[in-house]
Enzyme design. Structure first.
Site, PDB file in Angstrom:
ATOM      1  N   HIS A  37       0.819  -1.211   0.000  1.00  0.00           N
ATOM      2  CA  HIS A  37       0.000   0.000   0.000  1.00  0.00           C
ATOM      3  C   HIS A  37       0.855   1.264   0.000  1.00  0.00           C
ATOM      4  O   HIS A  37       1.606   1.514   0.937  1.00  0.00           O
ATOM      5  CB  HIS A  37      -0.910   0.014   1.229  1.00  0.00           C
ATOM      6  CG  HIS A  37      -2.051   0.968   1.115  1.00  0.00           C
ATOM      7  ND1 HIS A  37      -3.259   0.620   0.560  1.00  0.00           N
ATOM      8  CD2 HIS A  37      -2.153   2.266   1.460  1.00  0.00           C
ATOM      9  CE1 HIS A  37      -4.070   1.662   0.590  1.00  0.00           C
ATOM     10  NE2 HIS A  37      -3.412   2.674   1.133  1.00  0.00           N
ATOM     11  N   ASP A  39       0.224   5.512  -1.275  1.00  0.00           N
ATOM     12  CA  ASP A  39      -0.749   6.487  -1.779  1.00  0.00           C
ATOM     13  C   ASP A  39      -0.130   7.572  -2.659  1.00  0.00           C
ATOM     14  O   ASP A  39      -0.771   8.600  -2.895  1.00  0.00           O
ATOM     15  CB  ASP A  39      -1.456   7.153  -0.598  1.00  0.00           C
ATOM     16  CG  ASP A  39      -2.474   6.260   0.068  1.00  0.00           C
ATOM     17  OD1 ASP A  39      -3.551   6.049  -0.514  1.00  0.00           O
ATOM     18  OD2 ASP A  39      -2.205   5.773   1.181  1.00  0.00           O
ATOM     19  N   GLU A 144      -9.034   1.200  -2.962  1.00  0.00           N
ATOM     20  CA  GLU A 144      -9.065   1.279  -1.499  1.00  0.00           C
ATOM     21  C   GLU A 144     -10.421   1.735  -0.970  1.00  0.00           C
ATOM     22  O   GLU A 144     -10.532   2.756  -0.304  1.00  0.00           O
ATOM     23  CB  GLU A 144      -7.963   2.206  -0.982  1.00  0.00           C
ATOM     24  CG  GLU A 144      -7.761   2.061   0.528  1.00  0.00           C
ATOM     25  CD  GLU A 144      -6.826   3.084   1.119  1.00  0.00           C
ATOM     26  OE1 GLU A 144      -6.581   2.992   2.333  1.00  0.00           O
ATOM     27  OE2 GLU A 144      -6.344   3.974   0.406  1.00  0.00           O
ATOM     28  N   HIS A 171     -13.498   1.739   3.443  1.00  0.00           N
ATOM     29  CA  HIS A 171     -12.457   2.641   3.933  1.00  0.00           C
ATOM     30  C   HIS A 171     -12.893   3.092   5.328  1.00  0.00           C
ATOM     31  O   HIS A 171     -13.264   2.251   6.158  1.00  0.00           O
ATOM     32  CB  HIS A 171     -12.208   3.804   2.961  1.00  0.00           C
ATOM     33  CG  HIS A 171     -10.963   4.568   3.286  1.00  0.00           C
ATOM     34  ND1 HIS A 171     -10.992   5.809   3.876  1.00  0.00           N
ATOM     35  CD2 HIS A 171      -9.652   4.239   3.157  1.00  0.00           C
ATOM     36  CE1 HIS A 171      -9.752   6.225   4.087  1.00  0.00           C
ATOM     37  NE2 HIS A 171      -8.912   5.296   3.667  1.00  0.00           N
ATOM     38  N   HIS A 212      -9.073  -1.796   7.088  1.00  0.00           N
ATOM     39  CA  HIS A 212     -10.144  -0.801   7.263  1.00  0.00           C
ATOM     40  C   HIS A 212     -11.497  -1.386   7.669  1.00  0.00           C
ATOM     41  O   HIS A 212     -12.388  -0.624   8.036  1.00  0.00           O
ATOM     42  CB  HIS A 212     -10.339   0.062   6.014  1.00  0.00           C
ATOM     43  CG  HIS A 212      -9.327   1.126   5.833  1.00  0.00           C
ATOM     44  ND1 HIS A 212      -9.271   2.243   6.638  1.00  0.00           N
ATOM     45  CD2 HIS A 212      -8.317   1.258   4.930  1.00  0.00           C
ATOM     46  CE1 HIS A 212      -8.274   3.020   6.239  1.00  0.00           C
ATOM     47  NE2 HIS A 212      -7.673   2.438   5.218  1.00  0.00           N
ATOM     48  N   HIS A 233      -2.548  -3.036   4.584  1.00  0.00           N
ATOM     49  CA  HIS A 233      -1.802  -2.107   5.446  1.00  0.00           C
ATOM     50  C   HIS A 233      -2.437  -2.069   6.831  1.00  0.00           C
ATOM     51  O   HIS A 233      -3.147  -1.149   7.188  1.00  0.00           O
ATOM     52  CB  HIS A 233      -1.697  -0.708   4.819  1.00  0.00           C
ATOM     53  CG  HIS A 233      -2.991  -0.027   4.474  1.00  0.00           C
ATOM     54  ND1 HIS A 233      -3.989  -0.621   3.747  1.00  0.00           N
ATOM     55  CD2 HIS A 233      -3.439   1.228   4.754  1.00  0.00           C
ATOM     56  CE1 HIS A 233      -4.992   0.224   3.590  1.00  0.00           C
ATOM     57  NE2 HIS A 233      -4.686   1.345   4.203  1.00  0.00           N
ATOM     58  N   ASP A 346       1.973   2.248   3.723  1.00  0.00           N
ATOM     59  CA  ASP A 346       1.073   3.417   3.742  1.00  0.00           C
ATOM     60  C   ASP A 346       1.829   4.715   3.513  1.00  0.00           C
ATOM     61  O   ASP A 346       1.361   5.794   3.913  1.00  0.00           O
ATOM     62  CB  ASP A 346       0.261   3.482   5.041  1.00  0.00           C
ATOM     63  CG  ASP A 346      -1.144   4.037   4.830  1.00  0.00           C
ATOM     64  OD1 ASP A 346      -1.460   4.504   3.719  1.00  0.00           O
ATOM     65  OD2 ASP A 346      -1.937   4.007   5.791  1.00  0.00           O
TER      66      ASP A 346
END
Length: 417
Positions: A37, A39, A144, A171, A212, A233, A346
């Site tokens: 993961h 971003d 995600e 999420h 999540h 993650h 992350d």
């Protein structure tokens, strides 16, 4: 003072010795390091340019001031494969989530096209290995948030056709068919449509990602899936009691499923002290700006900022180090087994809340060296680095290949929207 210096030295692992660094280099020559993961594409899209579709991709080589990721540091970190998160806000209307997800997927592909000597698109374990042998970084895609399919299995199928390799079932918000770990539950886990989503992911060779989601959703998905799951993650709840983390009971279920938990580097998910401090910090901000009559500085931003700065000076954030991330990896390996742990940093998604020693994508070798220093075998570090997620991908590919052709029998649209 001497006691404080001794404690500081104990908390921060020493720089890897040349011998450990050489072992890490050899491991990563043979096994691609795969992060579950990152971003960075979403951060680029949010920060660069006025229009989402006019992002200038000409200079992604070295940009350390703003991001935790760039091409130069990916190479220094010996990254062999990266699941790029295509995240959009769960607060957007469903149609807008779909539109922005398509833009995010397009952006990942545009980065790969712009830097073909660095990246290669990957959908399968064989693709990842092929890219690694060619000296390129395998670019994988993870969607995600289950809200991003807008309650429509046709949208999920379209994402899969465009190369999405996993779907995170929620999420930060509970959605129409699944409860989030960080929102009020409404369904006691997965609804019937949510279970159909899991089955369709299996059929499409889209990994089911349980980061999540609520613990009940974790258990429901593990009961339904025929393929191994991932947590792209998440960390260990026994060490940090955050709802985003994974309990020991679920870790044991993941082991039976054959899945992998990829450890998150974000400090609130690593340090229980940081989790509690973050909650206290947020509460203090709220207290300073609470509505009358108990607000101390409501409507006075300068005063609120000054009072909050004074609170921070009196309540400094706890230190969080690379060694604590290694503790989570050790714990998951002890409970679930070394075949069921991976890395899901992350990076560029946590607002800089990262441990000392793990500040950007160049630092993975230091984490692997710390595990070797603790006595991990080279073969087990290779499993952590990428071997475990490659095994999961291959197992999911076999499940998809064995699935009957055609639809699952579920309606294309969810009735629980």
């Amino acid at each position: 003072m001497i006691a404080a210096l001794i404690a500081l030295a104990a908390a921060a692992p020493a720089a890897p010795s040349p011998a450990l660094a050489a072992r890490v280099a050899q491991i990563l020559r043979e096994t691609p390091l795969i992060d579950g993961h990152n971003d960075w594409p979403e951060a680029l899209r949010e920060n660069e340019g006025e229009a989402r579709w006019s992002l200038d991709l000409r200079d992604l080589g070295a940009r350390p001031a703003r991001y935790e990721t760039d091409l130069a540091r990916l190479r220094r970190g010996r990254v062999g494969g990266q699941f790029w998160s295509v995240w959009v806000s769960p607060d957007l209307p469903g149609k807008e989530q779909v539109e922005q997800t398509l833009e995010q997927i397009d952006l990942v592909k545009a980065i790969v096209r712009r830097y073909p000597d660095t990246f290669a698109l990957a959908r399968t374990a064989a693709d990842v290995r092929r890219a690694h042998r060619a000296g390129r970084i395998a670019a994988l895609i993870g969607v995600e948030g289950g809200g991003q399919i807008d309650g429509n299995l046709s949208v999920l199928r379209s994402y899969a056709a465009l190369g999405a390799g996993y779907l995170t079932l929620t999420h930060s918000r509970t959605i129409a068919w699944a409860d989030s770990a960080t929102d009020d539950p409404r369904h006691d886990g997965l609804t019937a449509f949510g279970r159909d989503v899991v089955r369709e992911c299996n059929r499409l060779n889209v990994l089911v990602d349980l980061s999540h989601v609520s613990e009940k959703v974790m258990r429901d998905a593990l009961a339904v899936t025929r393929a191994p799951v991932i947590f792209s993650h998440s960390s260990a709840r026994a060490l940090d009691d955050h709802p985003r983390n994974v309990s020991d009971d679920v870790l044991r279920l993941v082991a039976r499923n054959g899945g992998v938990v990829m450890v998150n580097f974000a400090t609130p998910y690593i340090s229980d002290a940081m989790r509690r401090w973050s909650a206290d910090s947020a509460a203090e901000k709220t207290r300073l700006n609470a509505p009358p009559y108990n607000g101390i500085a409501i409507g006075q931003p300068d005063k609120a900022a000054s009072l909050y700065a004074a609170w921070l000076a009196a309540h400094p954030a706890p230190r969080v180090t690379l060694g604590e991330v290694a503790d989570h990896i050790d714990h998951i390996a002890r409970v679930a087994g070394v075949d069921h742990v991976g890395i899901g940093s992350d990076f560029d998604g946590v607002g800089g809340q990262l441990p000392e020693g793990l500040g950007d994508v160049s630092t993975y070798p230091a984490l692997l060296a710390e595990l070797l220093r603790r006595g991990w075998r080279d073969a087990d570090v290779a499993k952590l680095a990428g071997g475990n997620v490659l095994r999961v991908m291959e197992a999911a590919e076999r499940v998809a290949a064995a699935s009957a052709p055609g639809a699952t029998g579920a309606d294309q649209r969810g009735v629980e929207r």
